[in-house]
Design an enzyme around this catalytic site. Structure first.
Site, PDB file in Angstrom:
ATOM      1  CB  SER A   1      35.311   6.885  57.067  1.00 26.42           C
ATOM      2  OG  SER A   1      35.204   5.642  57.721  1.00 26.42           O
TER       3      SER A   1
ATOM      4  CE1 TYR B   1      40.866   7.030  58.084  1.00 24.40           C
ATOM      5  CE2 TYR B   1      39.061   5.831  59.113  1.00 24.40           C
ATOM      6  CZ  TYR B   1      39.648   6.372  57.990  1.00 24.40           C
ATOM      7  OH  TYR B   1      39.025   6.260  56.770  1.00 24.40           O
TER       8      TYR B   1
END
Lengths: 247, 259
Positions: free
Chosen positions: A142, A155
């Protein structure tokens, strides 16, 4: 590109990016193991799309937070396909809790799926790739491996860990003919963000090209990396975000 | 005195870095909460010394990867010395193991000791700092938050995770007047780097890969931590400061300063 005839595992292929990647690999002639855990209906939908496109696939269920289930998944795929050429790790948990919303348990759940799961899936496929001195491991990470989320610190921690897992794996597995690379998508249209038919002025404020990414954007890059032209490319992370992180 | 009446929490007080932080920051008037693996017995002399110098010290021995223990520690410490003004997270567990062959227990031990403890301590200290709208958080990480070790992947993954925790905390706690930064530490004089590897030559001749061929010390680390803990660093937030004398810049062996 030489995807045809290859065998691939795509984790988290019941939804979004994983589905797009599985479908594109299958369209190009790979046999694909469509992995899912909670998204069973989604995985069967992915299979249906692959079947309709004339591709070949199986579905396989596993909780990637469990080493036993990962090992069973990889053995199942190896038994059915005979060998494993491509691993696309994509299955991840994003609970969207902030620093004070997370607790010991939500930390463990996120890290066990996103980091331990990625590592143990690599560990499980390595013997199958090593024996043939060839493999392509692609970790879907990401933009939040570098840029904080401001909505889920754990996360982001998991993506920061994957960044180093990918680098370590790259130098360790290069001698076995296995490459390990990372793709760092930004916002992808998987339901939350909508591209719509018309480009809205609001989108240009965040995305220079006026659109968010699509699963197919990630799938195209996966197919490039998974091909035979990339044997010298390893340990890299490619940001795939329409330059949104540059604004 | 740059830290007069400030309470500094050092997460690994028994280590070389912990000792250096203790002595340096005590000179600036700090009080301490020390998490000590020996419960204070291995650092008894150090404790005497800083107490004689005027520091209040609270010693605990908690598993910092468990909220329940950390919350107890903070509650007791608050009674003894007050709430935390400066968190120095210096956990640094290394267990050599390769991606291919590492077992789950080893992986989790390293990740929990280095990364989960950072999250738990940040949450607990962050609550106190948010309440008083000020604070400093310093994570001692490693150049291996960027550079692979070739021997201890769980270690570098844990440091990569802390790097992102710091950036997140710099935002969320930054809004409450807290500064959050990391120190990416390179090899030091006191300890040989624990990364034996057949995959990378990074530590071959490592002393000479520092351009000036002089290794740093825990004293250098403590000086940087003092700066980050002080008011002078109020605009430093969300930064990773590499403290390695330029080691990671090394490229050409033949140009090493090797007499």
């Amino acid at each position: 590109m030489t995807i045809s005839g290859k065998n691939a595992i795509v984790t988290g292929a019941g939804t979004g990016i994983g589905r797009g990647v599985a479908l594109e690999l299958a369209k190009r002639g790979a046999s694909v193991a469509v992995h899912y855990n909670s998204s069973e209906a989604g995985a069967f939908q992915t299979k249906r799309l692959i079947d309709e496109a004339g591709g070949s696939c199986i579905t396989v269920k596993a909780n990637v937070a469990s080493k036993e289930e990962i090992d069973r998944m990889v053995e199942t795929v190896a038994d059915r396909f005979g060998r494993i050429d491509i691993l696309v790790s994509n299955a991840a948990l994003q609970l969207n809790l902030d620093l004070f919303g997370h607790d010991d348990d939500t930390y463990d759940r996120t890290m066990n799926t996103n980091v331990k799961g990625y590592w143990q899936t690599i560990q499980a496929v390595v013997p199958h790739m090593k024996s043939r001195n060839h493999g392509r491991i692609i970790l879907v990470s990401s933009v939040h491996s570098k840029r904080p989320t401001d909505f889920d610190p754990i996360y982001a921690m998991s993506k920061g860990a994957i960044r180093m897992l990918g680098r370590e794996s790259a130098i360790e597995l290069a001698g076995y003919g296995i490459t390990v690379n990372m793709i760092e998508p930004g916002a992808i249209d998987v339901g939350k963000f909508r591209t719509g038919s018309a480009q809205s002025p609001e989108l240009f404020k965040k995305f220079p090209g006026g659109r968010v990414g699509l699963p197919s954007d990630v799938a195209e890059l996966v197919c490039y990396i998974a091909g035979d032209a990339t044997s010298f490319m390893t340990g890299t992370a490619i940001r795939l975000d329409g330059a949104s992180m540059l604004l | 005195m740059k830290l007069k009446e400030k309470v500094v929490f050092i997460t690994e007080a028994d280590t070389g870095s912990g000792t250096a932080f203790l002595h340096r920051l005590a000179l600036e008037g700090a009080h301490f909460i020390l998490n000590s693996a020996s419960g204070g017995s291995e650092i008894a002399e150090n404790l005497d010394r800083v107490r004689r110098g005027g520091s209040n010290v609270f010693v605990a021995n908690a598993d910092l990867s468990r909220s329940i223990e950390v919350n107890d520690l903070f509650r007791e410490a608050e009674q003894a010395v007050g709430t935390v003004d400066v968190l120095i997270h210096n956990a640094d567990l290394v267990k050599p193991a390769l991606v291919e062959t590492c077992d789950e227990e080893t992986f989790l031990a390293v990740m929990n000791a280095n990364a989960k403890s950072a999250f738990i301590c940040t949450q607990a200290a962050g609550r106190q700092m948010r309440a008083k709208q000020s604070g400093k958080i310093i994570y001692v990480t490693s150049i291996h938050a960027e550079k692979p070790t070739g021997s201890s992947f769980a270690y570098s993954a844990s440091k990569g995770a802390v790097k992102m925790l710091a950036r997140e905390a710099a935002l969320i706690l930054g809004r409450s007047g807290v500064n959050v930064n990391t120190i990416e530490l390179g090899p030091l004089e006191e300890d040989a780097p624990p990364f034996p590897s057949r995959l990378t030559t990074i530590y071959d001749d490592y002393r000479y890969k520092v351009p000036d061929a002089v290794l740093g010390t825990y004293g250098d680390l403590a000086e940087l931590a003092l700066y980050l803990a002080s008011d002078g660093a109020r605009y430093v937030n969300g930064a990773d400061i590499r403290l390695d004398g330029g080691f990671l810049m090394h490229y050409s062996d033949r140009k090493m300063k090797k007499v």
